[in-house]
Enzyme design. Sequence first.
Site, PDB file in Angstrom:
ATOM      1  N   LYS A 253      -4.669  -9.623  -7.477  1.00 33.10           N
ATOM      2  CA  LYS A 253      -6.074 -10.132  -6.476  1.00 33.10           C
ATOM      3  C   LYS A 253      -7.148  -9.217  -7.002  1.00 33.10           C
ATOM      4  O   LYS A 253      -6.787  -8.173  -7.094  1.00 33.10           O
ATOM      5  CB  LYS A 253      -5.703 -10.285  -4.756  1.00 33.10           C
TER       6      LYS A 253
ATOM      7  N   LYS B 196       0.925  -1.333  -0.243  1.00 36.67           N
ATOM      8  CA  LYS B 196      -0.032   0.175  -0.101  1.00 36.67           C
ATOM      9  C   LYS B 196       0.676   1.211  -0.030  1.00 36.67           C
ATOM     10  O   LYS B 196       0.591   2.367  -0.702  1.00 36.67           O
ATOM     11  CB  LYS B 196      -0.886  -0.152   1.330  1.00 36.67           C
TER      12      LYS B 196
ATOM     13  N   LYS C 127     -10.674  -3.948  -3.885  1.00 34.41           N
ATOM     14  CA  LYS C 127     -11.691  -2.619  -4.014  1.00 34.41           C
ATOM     15  C   LYS C 127     -10.773  -1.234  -4.504  1.00 34.41           C
ATOM     16  O   LYS C 127     -11.226  -0.524  -4.994  1.00 34.41           O
ATOM     17  CB  LYS C 127     -12.014  -2.229  -2.456  1.00 34.41           C
TER      18      LYS C 127
END
Length: 334
Positions: free
Chosen positions: A197, A114, A200
């Site tokens: 993957k 992230k 969202k």
Amino acid sequence: MRVLSGIQPTGNLHLGNYLGAIRNWVKMQDEMDSASQCFFFLADMHSITVHEGREQRLRNVREMAAALVACGIDPERSVLFNQARVPAHAELCWLLNGTARIGWLNRMTQFKDKAGKNREGVSIGLYVYPVLQAADVLLYQATHVPVGEDQKQHLELTRDIAIKFNTDFEREVFTLPDPIIPKETARIMSLRDGSAKMSKSDPSDQSRINLTDDDDAIAQKVRKAKTDPEPLPSEAKGLEGRPEALNLVGIYAAMAGTSADQVCAQFAGQGFGAFKPALADLLVSSLHPIRERYVALKDDQAALDAILVKGAEKAAAAAEPTLRAAYDAMGLMR
Ligand code: TYM
């Protein structure tokens, strides 16, 4: 048996969340005996690591609560709440900050993913995120934590924190939780890239099937999903090296409640021209009733708030003895 899990109320619930986690939550709730309890929550305190305006965040929490109920979480049988309403999570997180080591957090792959190249610029919240997650689990003495594969490392850290705390303060304050990760659907991949993957945060909405997508959108996303020109093999082992095909067959098997081998046997020798419409039909018929329940619930703010307030009261009461024991073990007067 104490089952606990959480989801961030940012963006839509997608097929990866559903097959990796939520379906298992519902199954565990439905198989629960009277001596056991399930806790499911919206990790809105974790969601501060993603910038969102006030109105959007309020809406997201209610919508995600509606989505969970639509998927089968029953607030009468499970404790359903949002984390911000139970201050014990933030309190225990602070106490555990004395136990968690910087070296442990530096190993967290989700933080590295992230933060990317912007390590110095991301919030401290993103860095200590796994400590709050440990607090979420340990507060309730959870024994079983149903999650997708990407949360495995955070649960290993949770166990390390619990062991160190219990050892340092010479008391068995925390129970060591076990992750429950479904074998076949631990990691549902993006429809556009079989090596990433389903997520969202992927900027392309075509990469995921949202549980709010209508029938046409689902069919169109499946039609456009990335594949390869080869026909389907007769056994699942023939899908090796074909990540997109493997992912679609895995989704079909999960939705149909069969195995990848059986799906391959059924479609052996056929191309995606035949397989994709069958997959789209299966997804549409399975997700349609969930979407209908979601649409009926999502704007009933009063009903959703009542569920979450009641859930938070039960959660706070369940968390209290552990929080008190943690303060006491550390010699903190409360
Ligand atoms: P979150 O909100 O990213 O995802 C919720 C659940 O969905 C699973 N999942 C997937 N499973 C399979 N394939 C995928 N593509 C996929 N994408 C998501 C996740 O593994 C997760 O189980 N940090 C957590 C929320 C959390 C939590 C907790 C979980 C906060 N505190 C305590 C368990 C216990 C998160 O961001 O999940």
